[in-house]
Motif scaffolding. Structure first.
Motif, PDB file in Angstrom:
ATOM      1  N   ILE A 116       0.867  -1.184   0.000  1.00  0.00           N
ATOM      2  CA  ILE A 116       0.000   0.000   0.000  1.00  0.00           C
ATOM      3  C   ILE A 116       0.898   1.227   0.000  1.00  0.00           C
ATOM      4  CG2 ILE A 116      -1.749   1.293   1.271  1.00  0.00           C
ATOM      5  CD1 ILE A 116      -2.668  -1.353   2.494  1.00  0.00           C
ATOM      6  N   PHE A 117       0.799   2.034  -1.065  1.00  0.00           N
ATOM      7  CA  PHE A 117       1.623   3.231  -1.187  1.00  0.00           C
ATOM      8  C   PHE A 117       0.774   4.461  -0.885  1.00  0.00           C
ATOM      9  CE2 PHE A 117       4.552   1.217  -4.643  1.00  0.00           C
ATOM     10  CZ  PHE A 117       5.194   0.498  -3.660  1.00  0.00           C
ATOM     11  N   LYS A 118       1.289   5.334  -0.035  1.00  0.00           N
ATOM     12  CA  LYS A 118       0.637   6.613   0.223  1.00  0.00           C
ATOM     13  C   LYS A 118       1.717   7.682   0.296  1.00  0.00           C
ATOM     14  CE  LYS A 118      -2.758   8.894   3.185  1.00  0.00           C
ATOM     15  NZ  LYS A 118      -3.623   8.780   4.389  1.00  0.00           N
ATOM     16  N   THR A 119       1.876   8.412  -0.794  1.00  0.00           N
ATOM     17  CA  THR A 119       2.912   9.439  -0.945  1.00  0.00           C
ATOM     18  C   THR A 119       4.305   8.801  -0.888  1.00  0.00           C
ATOM     19  OG1 THR A 119       1.426  10.893   0.318  1.00  0.00           O
ATOM     20  CG2 THR A 119       3.575  11.778  -0.289  1.00  0.00           C
ATOM     21  N   ILE A 120       4.696   8.224  -2.011  1.00  0.00           N
ATOM     22  CA  ILE A 120       5.983   7.554  -2.150  1.00  0.00           C
ATOM     23  C   ILE A 120       6.756   8.205  -3.289  1.00  0.00           C
ATOM     24  CG2 ILE A 120       7.153   5.331  -2.495  1.00  0.00           C
ATOM     25  CD1 ILE A 120       5.332   5.456  -0.063  1.00  0.00           C
ATOM     26  N   GLN A 121       8.054   8.343  -3.133  1.00  0.00           N
ATOM     27  CA  GLN A 121       8.892   8.884  -4.201  1.00  0.00           C
ATOM     28  C   GLN A 121      10.047   7.956  -4.497  1.00  0.00           C
ATOM     29  OE1 GLN A 121      10.238  12.896  -3.594  1.00  0.00           O
ATOM     30  NE2 GLN A 121       8.202  13.784  -3.748  1.00  0.00           N
ATOM     31  N   PHE A 122      10.298   7.768  -5.796  1.00  0.00           N
ATOM     32  CA  PHE A 122      11.475   7.049  -6.266  1.00  0.00           C
ATOM     33  C   PHE A 122      12.310   8.058  -7.050  1.00  0.00           C
ATOM     34  CE2 PHE A 122       8.190   3.750  -5.935  1.00  0.00           C
ATOM     35  CZ  PHE A 122       8.838   2.778  -5.201  1.00  0.00           C
ATOM     36  N   ASN A 123      13.366   8.574  -6.463  1.00  0.00           N
ATOM     37  CA  ASN A 123      14.205   9.575  -7.120  1.00  0.00           C
ATOM     38  C   ASN A 123      15.532   8.956  -7.557  1.00  0.00           C
ATOM     39  OD1 ASN A 123      12.224  11.427  -6.548  1.00  0.00           O
ATOM     40  ND2 ASN A 123      13.317  12.408  -4.862  1.00  0.00           N
ATOM     41  N   THR A 124      15.726   8.860  -8.869  1.00  0.00           N
ATOM     42  CA  THR A 124      16.979   8.365  -9.433  1.00  0.00           C
ATOM     43  C   THR A 124      17.361   7.013  -8.846  1.00  0.00           C
ATOM     44  OG1 THR A 124      17.630  10.704  -9.384  1.00  0.00           O
ATOM     45  CG2 THR A 124      19.250   9.165 -10.215  1.00  0.00           C
ATOM     46  N   CYS A 125      16.452   6.062  -8.988  1.00  0.00           N
ATOM     47  CA  CYS A 125      16.680   4.708  -8.474  1.00  0.00           C
ATOM     48  C   CYS A 125      16.815   3.708  -9.625  1.00  0.00           C
ATOM     49  CB  CYS A 125      15.511   4.285  -7.581  1.00  0.00           C
ATOM     50  SG  CYS A 125      15.347   5.261  -6.064  1.00  0.00           S
ATOM     51  N   ASN A 126      17.384   2.565  -9.330  1.00  0.00           N
ATOM     52  CA  ASN A 126      17.415   1.443 -10.267  1.00  0.00           C
ATOM     53  C   ASN A 126      16.296   0.486  -9.865  1.00  0.00           C
ATOM     54  OD1 ASN A 126      17.901  -0.824 -11.834  1.00  0.00           O
ATOM     55  ND2 ASN A 126      20.126  -0.712 -11.611  1.00  0.00           N
ATOM     56  N   LEU A 127      15.255   0.419 -10.695  1.00  0.00           N
ATOM     57  CA  LEU A 127      14.080  -0.395 -10.386  1.00  0.00           C
ATOM     58  C   LEU A 127      13.989  -1.630 -11.278  1.00  0.00           C
ATOM     59  CD1 LEU A 127      11.452   2.484 -10.010  1.00  0.00           C
ATOM     60  CD2 LEU A 127      12.185   0.941  -8.194  1.00  0.00           C
ATOM     61  N   ASN A 128      15.077  -1.993 -11.903  1.00  0.00           N
ATOM     62  CA  ASN A 128      15.004  -3.092 -12.868  1.00  0.00           C
ATOM     63  C   ASN A 128      14.500  -4.387 -12.221  1.00  0.00           C
ATOM     64  OD1 ASN A 128      15.360  -4.051 -15.542  1.00  0.00           O
ATOM     65  ND2 ASN A 128      17.178  -5.159 -14.877  1.00  0.00           N
ATOM     66  N   GLU A 129      13.494  -4.974 -12.852  1.00  0.00           N
ATOM     67  CA  GLU A 129      12.878  -6.236 -12.438  1.00  0.00           C
ATOM     68  C   GLU A 129      12.204  -6.145 -11.071  1.00  0.00           C
ATOM     69  OE1 GLU A 129      15.534  -9.534 -12.891  1.00  0.00           O
ATOM     70  OE2 GLU A 129      15.684  -9.277 -15.053  1.00  0.00           O
ATOM     71  N   ALA A 130      11.857  -4.936 -10.640  1.00  0.00           N
ATOM     72  CA  ALA A 130      11.076  -4.801  -9.409  1.00  0.00           C
ATOM     73  C   ALA A 130       9.658  -5.306  -9.647  1.00  0.00           C
ATOM     74  CB  ALA A 130      11.043  -3.346  -8.951  1.00  0.00           C
ATOM     75  N   ASN A 131       9.056  -5.855  -8.617  1.00  0.00           N
ATOM     76  CA  ASN A 131       7.723  -6.433  -8.725  1.00  0.00           C
ATOM     77  C   ASN A 131       6.694  -5.540  -8.018  1.00  0.00           C
ATOM     78  OD1 ASN A 131       5.501  -8.115  -9.005  1.00  0.00           O
ATOM     79  ND2 ASN A 131       6.068  -9.411  -7.261  1.00  0.00           N
ATOM     80  N   PHE A 132       5.759  -4.980  -8.809  1.00  0.00           N
ATOM     81  CA  PHE A 132       4.679  -4.157  -8.275  1.00  0.00           C
ATOM     82  C   PHE A 132       3.322  -4.814  -8.515  1.00  0.00           C
ATOM     83  CE2 PHE A 132       8.093  -1.123  -9.162  1.00  0.00           C
ATOM     84  CZ  PHE A 132       8.096  -0.323  -8.031  1.00  0.00           C
ATOM     85  N   GLU A 133       3.290  -6.112  -8.658  1.00  0.00           N
ATOM     86  CA  GLU A 133       2.037  -6.783  -8.956  1.00  0.00           C
ATOM     87  C   GLU A 133       1.025  -6.599  -7.820  1.00  0.00           C
ATOM     88  OE1 GLU A 133       3.290 -10.785  -9.800  1.00  0.00           O
ATOM     89  OE2 GLU A 133       3.434 -10.381 -11.943  1.00  0.00           O
ATOM     90  N   GLU A 134      -0.226  -6.349  -8.215  1.00  0.00           N
ATOM     91  CA  GLU A 134      -1.334  -6.144  -7.275  1.00  0.00           C
ATOM     92  C   GLU A 134      -1.120  -4.929  -6.370  1.00  0.00           C
ATOM     93  OE1 GLU A 134      -4.046  -7.837  -7.575  1.00  0.00           O
ATOM     94  OE2 GLU A 134      -3.247  -9.258  -9.039  1.00  0.00           O
ATOM     95  N   THR A 135      -0.302  -3.983  -6.824  1.00  0.00           N
ATOM     96  CA  THR A 135      -0.053  -2.750  -6.060  1.00  0.00           C
ATOM     97  C   THR A 135      -0.531  -1.543  -6.864  1.00  0.00           C
ATOM     98  OG1 THR A 135       1.883  -3.689  -4.961  1.00  0.00           O
ATOM     99  CG2 THR A 135       1.718  -1.295  -5.003  1.00  0.00           C
ATOM    100  N   PRO A 136      -1.492  -0.766  -6.374  1.00  0.00           N
ATOM    101  CA  PRO A 136      -1.949   0.431  -7.098  1.00  0.00           C
ATOM    102  C   PRO A 136      -0.808   1.433  -7.243  1.00  0.00           C
ATOM    103  CG  PRO A 136      -3.508  -0.181  -5.379  1.00  0.00           C
ATOM    104  CD  PRO A 136      -2.266  -0.996  -5.141  1.00  0.00           C
ATOM    105  N   LEU A 137      -0.619   1.947  -8.470  1.00  0.00           N
ATOM    106  CA  LEU A 137       0.510   2.843  -8.738  1.00  0.00           C
ATOM    107  C   LEU A 137       0.070   4.263  -9.090  1.00  0.00           C
ATOM    108  CD1 LEU A 137       2.710   0.353 -10.812  1.00  0.00           C
ATOM    109  CD2 LEU A 137       3.011   1.038  -8.420  1.00  0.00           C
ATOM    110  N   LYS A 138      -1.194   4.577  -8.853  1.00  0.00           N
ATOM    111  CA  LYS A 138      -1.683   5.921  -9.145  1.00  0.00           C
ATOM    112  C   LYS A 138      -0.907   6.968  -8.357  1.00  0.00           C
ATOM    113  CE  LYS A 138      -5.859   8.756  -9.287  1.00  0.00           C
ATOM    114  NZ  LYS A 138      -7.327   8.799  -9.031  1.00  0.00           N
TER     115      LYS A 138
END
Length: 209
Positions: free
Chosen positions: A144-166
């Protein structure tokens, strides 16, 4: 996003994890602690600084952290399942394979840290900043994300399945592949190049005009 920093006074005293008489640490500074495959289940830590400590494979399940700063610490394969964190900073830390499943994180920062293959499944992240962090193969399944920031990260092959990304912005981060649930993609902020990557992941063929 405005994140509250840990509130740690100047009157901290040098302590050791191996000298704790109760499951409570407050107003301490700990340096070069070496706790490998140990257990500190349900421990409460407040207003404390950790520097150059090694907690490899250590069980911190249900740990409570309030106003804590970790500098150059190694939590590889440590267990922080069901942890509660508020105003916490991981600065230049190694958290490869660390288990944060079912954890709550508020006003928490991961800066210049190696977080590859960490587990955040079913965790709640509220005002959390990942900055200049490596998050390859990290699992955010059903987070559950509520106000999250990814600044200049390496997200390769990260899994966000079943996670709302709005409302989540990954435009300054890099990845070749992400694992996502299609109906949870609405509102995700990406760069033009990333939009092409997502189109390819969805099986679309992008043609030049």
């Amino acid at each position: 996003m405005k994140i509250k920093e840990p509130m740690i006074g100047e009157d901290v005293t040098k302590q050791s994890m191996h000298e704790i008489e109760e499951d409570f640490i407050e107003e301490a500074v700990m340096e070069r602690e070496n706790c490998i495959n140990e257990q500190f289940i349900g421990i409460h830590i407040q207003k404390t600084i950790f520097k150059n400590c090694r907690f490899i494979g250590t069980d911190f399940s249900r740990i409570s952290l309030t106003d804590v700063r970790f500098e150059k610490c190694d939590f590889s394969n440590a267990n922080m399942e069901y942890a509660s964190m508020n105003r916490v900073i991981f600065d230049n830390c190694k958290l490869v394979g660390c288990n944060f499943e079912h954890a709550y994180m508020g006003h928490t920062q991961f800066q210049h840290s190696l977080v590859n293959m960490a587990l955040f499944g079913k965790a709640k992240l509220e005002k959390v900043l990942f900055e200049h962090a490596s998050l390859q193969q990290v699992d955010f399944y059903r987070s559950i994300f509520k106000t999250i920031q990814f600044n200049t990260c390496n997200l390769n092959e990260a899994n966000f399945e079943e996670t709302p990304l709005k409302g989540i912005d990954v435009s300054t981060s890099q990845f070749d592949t992400l694992f996502v649930t299609i109906d949870q993609l609405k509102g995700l902020k990406v760069s033009p190049l990333q939009a092409i990557q997502f189109a390819s992941m969805l099986g679309l063929i992008v043609k030049d005009a």
